[in-house]
Design a protein around this motif. Structure first.
Motif, mmCIF file in Angstrom:
data_model
loop_
_atom_site.group_PDB
_atom_site.id
_atom_site.type_symbol
_atom_site.label_atom_id
_atom_site.label_comp_id
_atom_site.label_asym_id
_atom_site.label_seq_id
_atom_site.Cartn_x
_atom_site.Cartn_y
_atom_site.Cartn_z
ATOM 1 N N GLU A 183 46.241 23.267 44.124
ATOM 2 C CA GLU A 183 46.992 24.614 44.044
ATOM 3 C C GLU A 183 46.183 25.654 43.320
ATOM 4 O OE1 GLU A 183 48.936 27.581 42.027
ATOM 5 O OE2 GLU A 183 48.035 26.056 40.938
ATOM 6 N N ARG A 184 44.937 25.359 42.365
ATOM 7 C CA ARG A 184 44.164 26.403 41.583
ATOM 8 C C ARG A 184 43.096 26.755 42.747
ATOM 9 N NH1 ARG A 184 45.431 29.594 38.888
ATOM 10 N NH2 ARG A 184 43.504 29.675 37.508
ATOM 11 N N ILE A 185 42.719 25.967 43.589
ATOM 12 C CA ILE A 185 41.707 26.393 44.591
ATOM 13 C C ILE A 185 42.233 27.379 45.592
ATOM 14 C CG2 ILE A 185 40.863 25.692 46.680
ATOM 15 C CD1 ILE A 185 40.282 22.994 45.536
ATOM 16 N N GLY A 186 43.578 27.413 45.801
ATOM 17 C CA GLY A 186 44.188 28.597 46.614
ATOM 18 C C GLY A 186 44.242 29.785 45.866
ATOM 19 N N ASP A 187 44.436 29.718 44.476
ATOM 20 C CA ASP A 187 44.385 30.910 43.696
ATOM 21 C C ASP A 187 42.950 31.449 43.605
ATOM 22 O OD1 ASP A 187 47.072 30.666 42.805
ATOM 23 O OD2 ASP A 187 46.686 29.738 41.105
ATOM 24 N N TYR A 188 42.022 30.661 43.575
ATOM 25 C CA TYR A 188 40.678 31.044 43.502
ATOM 26 C C TYR A 188 40.096 31.737 44.899
ATOM 27 C CZ TYR A 188 39.991 29.882 38.722
ATOM 28 O OH TYR A 188 39.850 29.936 37.400
ATOM 29 N N CYS A 189 40.817 31.335 46.058
ATOM 30 C CA CYS A 189 40.562 31.920 47.056
ATOM 31 C C CYS A 189 41.114 33.113 47.421
ATOM 32 C CB CYS A 189 40.901 30.946 48.416
ATOM 33 S SG CYS A 189 40.165 29.279 48.430
ATOM 34 N N LYS A 190 42.262 33.261 46.693
ATOM 35 C CA LYS A 190 42.783 34.781 46.649
ATOM 36 C C LYS A 190 41.734 35.548 46.060
ATOM 37 C CE LYS A 190 46.818 33.560 45.203
ATOM 38 N NZ LYS A 190 48.242 33.743 44.824
ATOM 39 N N ASN A 191 41.344 35.296 44.799
ATOM 40 C CA ASN A 191 40.435 36.130 44.024
ATOM 41 C C ASN A 191 39.024 36.279 44.854
ATOM 42 O OD1 ASN A 191 41.239 33.921 41.013
ATOM 43 N ND2 ASN A 191 42.256 35.918 42.040
ATOM 44 N N VAL A 192 38.736 35.389 45.738
ATOM 45 C CA VAL A 192 37.558 35.793 46.633
ATOM 46 C C VAL A 192 37.892 36.779 47.496
ATOM 47 C CG1 VAL A 192 35.978 34.823 48.266
ATOM 48 C CG2 VAL A 192 36.464 33.571 46.139
ATOM 49 N N PHE A 193 39.249 36.744 48.274
ATOM 50 C CA PHE A 193 39.654 37.632 49.227
ATOM 51 C C PHE A 193 39.915 39.084 48.545
ATOM 52 C CE2 PHE A 193 43.652 39.747 50.540
ATOM 53 C CZ PHE A 193 43.221 40.061 52.113
ATOM 54 N N GLU A 194 40.378 39.126 47.035
ATOM 55 C CA GLU A 194 40.404 40.349 46.447
ATOM 56 C C GLU A 194 39.175 41.051 46.371
ATOM 57 O OE1 GLU A 194 42.627 38.970 43.125
ATOM 58 O OE2 GLU A 194 44.504 38.816 44.515
ATOM 59 N N VAL A 195 38.013 40.365 46.235
ATOM 60 C CA VAL A 195 36.861 41.045 45.926
ATOM 61 C C VAL A 195 36.420 41.611 47.160
ATOM 62 C CG1 VAL A 195 34.135 40.525 45.763
ATOM 63 C CG2 VAL A 195 36.014 39.537 44.210
ATOM 64 N N GLY A 196 36.631 41.056 48.221
ATOM 65 C CA GLY A 196 36.245 41.549 49.524
ATOM 66 C C GLY A 196 37.232 42.891 49.957
ATOM 67 N N THR A 197 38.491 42.784 49.434
ATOM 68 C CA THR A 197 39.452 43.735 49.546
ATOM 69 C C THR A 197 39.260 45.061 48.883
ATOM 70 O OG1 THR A 197 41.368 42.269 50.114
ATOM 71 C CG2 THR A 197 41.949 44.508 49.465
ATOM 72 N N PHE A 198 38.748 44.964 47.625
ATOM 73 C CA PHE A 198 38.516 46.172 46.734
ATOM 74 C C PHE A 198 37.072 46.394 46.653
ATOM 75 C CE2 PHE A 198 42.277 43.887 44.688
ATOM 76 C CZ PHE A 198 43.179 44.899 45.141
ATOM 77 N N TYR A 199 35.973 45.756 47.003
ATOM 78 C CA TYR A 199 34.844 46.141 47.059
ATOM 79 C C TYR A 199 34.237 46.235 48.446
ATOM 80 C CZ TYR A 199 29.780 46.502 46.544
ATOM 81 O OH TYR A 199 28.650 46.816 46.817
ATOM 82 N N THR A 200 33.951 47.530 48.911
ATOM 83 C CA THR A 200 33.616 47.738 50.378
ATOM 84 C C THR A 200 32.343 48.458 50.591
ATOM 85 O OG1 THR A 200 34.877 49.787 50.193
ATOM 86 C CG2 THR A 200 35.954 47.806 50.935
#
Length: 222
Positions: A97-114
């Motif tokens: 379950e925590r892996i899913g949370d950290y995958c979201k964190n990786v996604f958020e880096v790509g979302t907010f840093y362009t």
């Protein structure tokens, strides 16, 4: 060890296959990790990935709850039986379950840093680390399905190496003497930490497969 767990959890007609739920959680995590990194590398647009990624995360959460219900049902019907392996399953389900949370964190880096990644001495090792972690998902899924302790130990060895590389990137950033754009440096640092956490949780699941239950939640990259 996981073969014993599988047998224990399917021995009663009232129990579904909690073991398969864990494997499905890892498969969802692998998809999320791959797609989150596709956003990092700008190979897919954010809006194409966002909703499916969060849907997968909810599916992972539902599977964790499903595992808890099945384990509790098994222990209620068979009090005192298979307690250690049932607790181990609940523990590694939390890792998945925590892996899913950290995958979201990786996604958020790509979302907010362009602004893009332009420093090869950081980008290249992070790219390599991302590929290695994705491969770990596949190896660990096979290890859990087959109760393959040798394959699980190989995953642990790779996890230790990945964690070490992630630490090196952060230390290098903190000691950087050549100019690196502030926001880019933050993105590198965040990715290194998120990758390390994903790898560490994979390592904890692999530890359960080897049967070293006393080491659960104490997986160390030191």
């Amino acid at each position: 060890m996981f073969r014993q767990l599988y047998s224990a959890l399917t021995s009663e007609n009232t129990l579904d296959r909690a073991f398969e739920d864990l494997t499905q959680m890892l498969e969802h995590g692998a998809w999320m990790f791959e797609q989150a990194n596709a956003v990092i590398f700008s190979t897919v647009p954010v809006e194409e990935v966002k909703q499916p990624l969060y849907d997968r995360d909810r599916a992972i959460n539902d599977l964790e709850r499903s595992i808890r219900r099945k384990v509790m049902r098994h222990l209620t019907i068979n009090p005192g039986h298979d307690v250690a392996i049932c607790l181990a399953l609940m523990s590694v389900a939390k890792d998945a379950e925590r892996i899913g949370d950290y995958c979201k964190n990786v996604f958020e880096v790509g979302t907010f840093y362009t602004e893009g990644f332009n420093v090869a001495r950081y980008q290249e090792p992070l790219d390599k680390t991302s590929d290695e972690i994705y491969d770990m998902f596949g190896e660990l899924s096979k290890a859990t399905k087959d109760s393959d302790e040798d394959r699980a130990r190989a995953v642990i060895h790779k996890v230790l190496d990945v964690c070490h590389q992630c630490d090196k990137i952060v230390v290098s950033l903190l000691n950087e003497e050549e100019p690196v754009q502030f926001h880019e440096a933050v993105a590198y640092s965040l990715l290194a930490r998120h990758y390390k956490r994903v790898a560490s949780h994979l390592g904890n699941v692999a530890t359960a497969v080897t049967g070293n239950l006393e080491d659960l939640d104490f997986f160390s990259s030191d």
